[in-house]
Write an enzyme that holds these catalytic residues in place. Structure first.
Site, PDB file in Angstrom:
ATOM      1  N   LEU A 114       0.834  -1.211   0.000  1.00 38.17           N
ATOM      2  CA  LEU A 114       0.000   0.000   0.000  1.00 38.17           C
ATOM      3  C   LEU A 114       0.867   1.258   0.000  1.00 38.17           C
ATOM      4  O   LEU A 114       0.348   2.373  -0.059  1.00 38.17           O
ATOM      5  CB  LEU A 114      -0.904   0.014   1.236  1.00 38.17           C
ATOM      6  CG  LEU A 114      -2.064  -0.974   1.194  1.00 38.17           C
ATOM      7  CD1 LEU A 114      -2.694  -1.111   2.569  1.00 38.17           C
ATOM      8  CD2 LEU A 114      -3.116  -0.547   0.177  1.00 38.17           C
ATOM      9  N   LYS A 131      15.056  -6.279   5.516  1.00 40.83           N
ATOM     10  CA  LYS A 131      15.227  -5.196   6.485  1.00 40.83           C
ATOM     11  C   LYS A 131      16.570  -5.267   7.228  1.00 40.83           C
ATOM     12  O   LYS A 131      17.090  -4.244   7.649  1.00 40.83           O
ATOM     13  CB  LYS A 131      14.074  -5.197   7.496  1.00 40.83           C
ATOM     14  CG  LYS A 131      12.761  -4.707   6.894  1.00 40.83           C
ATOM     15  CD  LYS A 131      11.669  -4.610   7.938  1.00 40.83           C
ATOM     16  CE  LYS A 131      10.370  -4.134   7.323  1.00 40.83           C
ATOM     17  NZ  LYS A 131       9.329  -3.876   8.311  1.00 40.83           N
ATOM     18  N   ASP A 152       9.413   2.090  11.419  1.00 40.74           N
ATOM     19  CA  ASP A 152       8.342   1.200  11.900  1.00 40.74           C
ATOM     20  C   ASP A 152       8.023   1.490  13.368  1.00 40.74           C
ATOM     21  O   ASP A 152       6.858   1.551  13.762  1.00 40.74           O
ATOM     22  CB  ASP A 152       8.762  -0.273  11.796  1.00 40.74           C
ATOM     23  CG  ASP A 152       8.567  -0.839  10.393  1.00 40.74           C
ATOM     24  OD1 ASP A 152       7.717  -0.315   9.646  1.00 40.74           O
ATOM     25  OD2 ASP A 152       9.283  -1.804  10.050  1.00 40.74           O
ATOM     26  N   GLY A 175       5.290 -13.335  19.557  1.00 43.63           N
ATOM     27  CA  GLY A 175       6.212 -13.388  18.425  1.00 43.63           C
ATOM     28  C   GLY A 175       7.596 -12.942  18.833  1.00 43.63           C
ATOM     29  O   GLY A 175       7.768 -12.211  19.823  1.00 43.63           O
ATOM     30  N   THR A 227       8.997 -20.553  18.935  1.00 40.43           N
ATOM     31  CA  THR A 227      10.400 -20.959  19.097  1.00 40.43           C
ATOM     32  C   THR A 227      10.963 -20.148  20.269  1.00 40.43           C
ATOM     33  O   THR A 227      11.349 -18.984  20.111  1.00 40.43           O
ATOM     34  CB  THR A 227      11.194 -20.649  17.806  1.00 40.43           C
ATOM     35  OG1 THR A 227      10.451 -21.122  16.694  1.00 40.43           O
ATOM     36  CG2 THR A 227      12.565 -21.273  17.824  1.00 40.43           C
ATOM     37  N   LEU A 249      -0.407  -6.073  14.901  1.00 40.41           N
ATOM     38  CA  LEU A 249       0.347  -5.313  13.886  1.00 40.41           C
ATOM     39  C   LEU A 249      -0.119  -5.649  12.474  1.00 40.41           C
ATOM     40  O   LEU A 249       0.214  -4.957  11.515  1.00 40.41           O
ATOM     41  CB  LEU A 249       1.849  -5.551  14.048  1.00 40.41           C
ATOM     42  CG  LEU A 249       2.402  -5.214  15.435  1.00 40.41           C
ATOM     43  CD1 LEU A 249       3.928  -5.248  15.430  1.00 40.41           C
ATOM     44  CD2 LEU A 249       1.924  -3.855  15.939  1.00 40.41           C
ATOM     45  N   GLY A 291      -2.974  -2.873  12.723  1.00 42.70           N
ATOM     46  CA  GLY A 291      -1.692  -2.235  12.388  1.00 42.70           C
ATOM     47  C   GLY A 291      -1.780  -1.194  11.282  1.00 42.70           C
ATOM     48  O   GLY A 291      -0.734  -0.745  10.787  1.00 42.70           O
TER      49      GLY A 291
HETATM   50  P1  NAP Z   1       9.170 -12.587  11.026  1.00 39.96           P
HETATM   51  O1  NAP Z   1      10.503 -12.035  11.396  1.00 39.96           O
HETATM   52  O2  NAP Z   1       9.049 -13.536   9.891  1.00 39.96           O
HETATM   53  O3  NAP Z   1       8.538 -13.272  12.362  1.00 39.96           O
HETATM   54  C1  NAP Z   1       7.370 -13.996  12.307  1.00 39.96           C
HETATM   55  C2  NAP Z   1       6.907 -14.365  13.704  1.00 39.96           C
HETATM   56  O4  NAP Z   1       5.666 -15.079  13.565  1.00 39.96           O
HETATM   57  C3  NAP Z   1       7.850 -15.291  14.470  1.00 39.96           C
HETATM   58  O5  NAP Z   1       7.761 -15.005  15.838  1.00 39.96           O
HETATM   59  C4  NAP Z   1       7.245 -16.684  14.183  1.00 39.96           C
HETATM   60  O6  NAP Z   1       7.514 -17.642  15.188  1.00 39.96           O
HETATM   61  C5  NAP Z   1       5.791 -16.363  14.229  1.00 39.96           C
HETATM   62  N1  NAP Z   1       5.011 -17.356  13.501  1.00 39.96           N
HETATM   63  C6  NAP Z   1       4.918 -17.496  12.150  1.00 39.96           C
HETATM   64  N2  NAP Z   1       4.104 -18.537  11.862  1.00 39.96           N
HETATM   65  C7  NAP Z   1       3.694 -19.065  13.060  1.00 39.96           C
HETATM   66  C8  NAP Z   1       2.837 -20.131  13.419  1.00 39.96           C
HETATM   67  N3  NAP Z   1       2.228 -20.880  12.495  1.00 39.96           N
HETATM   68  N4  NAP Z   1       2.618 -20.363  14.728  1.00 39.96           N
HETATM   69  C9  NAP Z   1       3.222 -19.604  15.680  1.00 39.96           C
HETATM   70  N5  NAP Z   1       4.041 -18.566  15.404  1.00 39.96           N
HETATM   71  C10 NAP Z   1       4.282 -18.303  14.104  1.00 39.96           C
HETATM   72  O7  NAP Z   1       8.138 -11.418  10.688  1.00 39.96           O
HETATM   73  P2  NAP Z   1       8.220  -9.880  11.122  1.00 39.96           P
HETATM   74  O8  NAP Z   1       9.019  -9.127  10.128  1.00 39.96           O
HETATM   75  O9  NAP Z   1       8.606  -9.820  12.560  1.00 39.96           O
HETATM   76  O10 NAP Z   1       6.695  -9.415  10.927  1.00 39.96           O
HETATM   77  C11 NAP Z   1       5.656  -9.925  11.749  1.00 39.96           C
HETATM   78  C12 NAP Z   1       4.342  -9.323  11.330  1.00 39.96           C
HETATM   79  O11 NAP Z   1       4.330  -7.931  11.679  1.00 39.96           O
HETATM   80  C13 NAP Z   1       4.097  -9.290   9.805  1.00 39.96           C
HETATM   81  O12 NAP Z   1       3.531 -10.446   9.363  1.00 39.96           O
HETATM   82  C14 NAP Z   1       3.166  -8.107   9.630  1.00 39.96           C
HETATM   83  O13 NAP Z   1       1.839  -8.543   9.709  1.00 39.96           O
HETATM   84  C15 NAP Z   1       3.448  -7.240  10.827  1.00 39.96           C
HETATM   85  N6  NAP Z   1       4.032  -5.943  10.418  1.00 39.96           N
HETATM   86  C16 NAP Z   1       3.204  -4.874  10.374  1.00 39.96           C
HETATM   87  C17 NAP Z   1       3.703  -3.628  10.010  1.00 39.96           C
HETATM   88  C18 NAP Z   1       2.773  -2.444   9.960  1.00 39.96           C
HETATM   89  O14 NAP Z   1       3.178  -1.374   9.474  1.00 39.96           O
HETATM   90  N7  NAP Z   1       1.570  -2.567  10.457  1.00 39.96           N
HETATM   91  C19 NAP Z   1       5.060  -3.475   9.697  1.00 39.96           C
HETATM   92  C20 NAP Z   1       5.873  -4.588   9.745  1.00 39.96           C
HETATM   93  C21 NAP Z   1       5.348  -5.819  10.103  1.00 39.96           C
HETATM   94  P3  NAP Z   1       8.861 -18.553  15.122  1.00 39.96           P
HETATM   95  O15 NAP Z   1       9.944 -17.663  15.645  1.00 39.96           O
HETATM   96  O16 NAP Z   1       8.566 -19.690  15.999  1.00 39.96           O
HETATM   97  O17 NAP Z   1       9.059 -18.930  13.683  1.00 39.96           O
END
Ligand code: NAP
Length: 286
Positions: free
Chosen positions: A20, A70, A106, A130, A156, A227, A250
């Site tokens: 977006l 990132k 962010d 998370g 994890t 988020l 978010g």
């Molecule tokens: P990331 O580094 O890939 O981390 C993903 C997290 O989700 C990890 O803690 C992972 O757990 C957990 N997870 C994924 N699948 C899972 C499952 N099936 N069951 C349990 N836990 C699970 O992602 P990130 O960059 O931190 O981003 C996270 C989210 O933040 C994004 O998906 C997005 O929706 C949101 N975000 C929003 C904004 C905004 O502007 N609103 C900006 C950035 C991000 P494990 O460690 O166990 O794998």
């Protein structure tokens, strides 16, 4: 109207097709009468260094950086803002003499969104669901803004422990702790928590999913801040509200991270009324 003076900004990521950000930045540029265009750049794995060098060579004014680059982009930057250095991740590159400077908008974006939603952090007990890149940044934001306790719950648990250790060593005291998702019941009897949902579970098209299935967990939540912005009401938010809590998504974080980036690129301040109109444009484009 584009002409020979038009400046270009863009988004580096993979995928970028559902972003977006062009809606936010092209609208702002139009309203501020800035001769600027914002485009998505799909950058394939292994090419982020080439993309940053190429963007600089092409006189690009600035970029946003999204998943999965990132952190990977850091070695290709000339300079790093101290907040981005502490978080270890950037989402905004600003053109400077000789290279790009990296920022993380962010977290200030999330903070501004929480202020607007009247969600307090100071003296709050906080649960972060998370332990990925964003959760790590959120943990630092929470301690910097005065949270009294930060509990990181993750599938994890080792990743949650690493963040808790880093945060504690940054603060010089034990304020953060880590637990597996399944051990949330150890928090019962301690009052209710501000809870930040920072996993990717529940995002479109998997909107029926939620990282914490057990309903008893939501008795611990007085405010649930997800988020995720698509869908606008996640299952996490619904469960929070069903158990008497307030819930937010978010979308405002997305808006304000973009606005702060735009201000860094152009040096122009975005007034609150323009921010609100931009938010409506963004919601309409979702
Ligand atoms: P990331 O580094 O890939 O981390 C993903 C997290 O989700 C990890 O803690 C992972 O757990 C957990 N997870 C994924 N699948 C899972 C499952 N099936 N069951 C349990 N836990 C699970 O992602 P990130 O960059 O931190 O981003 C996270 C989210 O933040 C994004 O998906 C997005 O929706 C949101 N975000 C929003 C904004 C905004 O502007 N609103 C900006 C950035 C991000 P494990 O460690 O166990 O794998």
């Amino acid at each position: 109207m584009m002409d020979g003076y038009t400046r270009c900004c863009g988004l580096i990521g993979c995928p970028v097709e559902h972003t977006l950000s062009p809606v936010i930045h092209n609208f702002l540029a139009g309203e501020k009468k800035e001769n600027l265009v914002y485009v998505p750049f799909h950058v394939s794995e292994g090419l982020v260094g080439d993309a940053v060098k190429g963007a600089y060579a092409l006189n690009i004014l600035g970029c946003n950086v999204t998943v999965p680059y990132k952190s990977e982009v850091l070695p290709y930057l000339k300079e790093l803002d101290p907040l981005a250095a502490r978080i270890g991740a950037v989402n905004t590159l600003v053109r400077t003499e000789g290279g790009f400077k990296g920022y993380n908008t962010d977290m200030p974006g999330l903070y501004r969104a929480m202020l607007e939603d009247a969600v307090a952090i100071r003296d709050e007990q906080v649960i972060i669901l998370g332990a990925g890149g964003v959760a790590r940044a959120v943990a630092f934001l929470m301690v910097e803004k005065g949270a009294s306790r930060v509990v990181i719950l993750n599938r994890t648990v080792q990743k949650a422990h690493m963040i808790a250790e880093e945060v504690n060593s940054f603060c010089g005291r034990k304020i953060a702790e880590a637990k597996p998702l399944t051990q949330y019941h150890e928090l019962e009897g301690n009052g209710r928590f501000l809870t930040i949902q920072a996993t990717s579970v529940g995002m479109y098209p998997y909107e029926d999913s939620v990282v914490m299935e057990e309903e008893a967990f939501y008795n611990l939540v007085h405010t649930g801040y997800d988020l995720i912005f698509n869908p606008s009401c996640t299952r996490f938010m619904r469960l929070t509200m069903e158990h008497g809590g307030r819930a937010f998504n978010g979308a405002k974080m997305l808006l304000y991270q973009g606005i702060i980036a735009y201000e860094l690129w152009t040096g122009k301040k975005i007034e609150q009324d323009l921010a609100e109109v931009t938010f409506q444009k963004m919601l309409a484009a979702m």
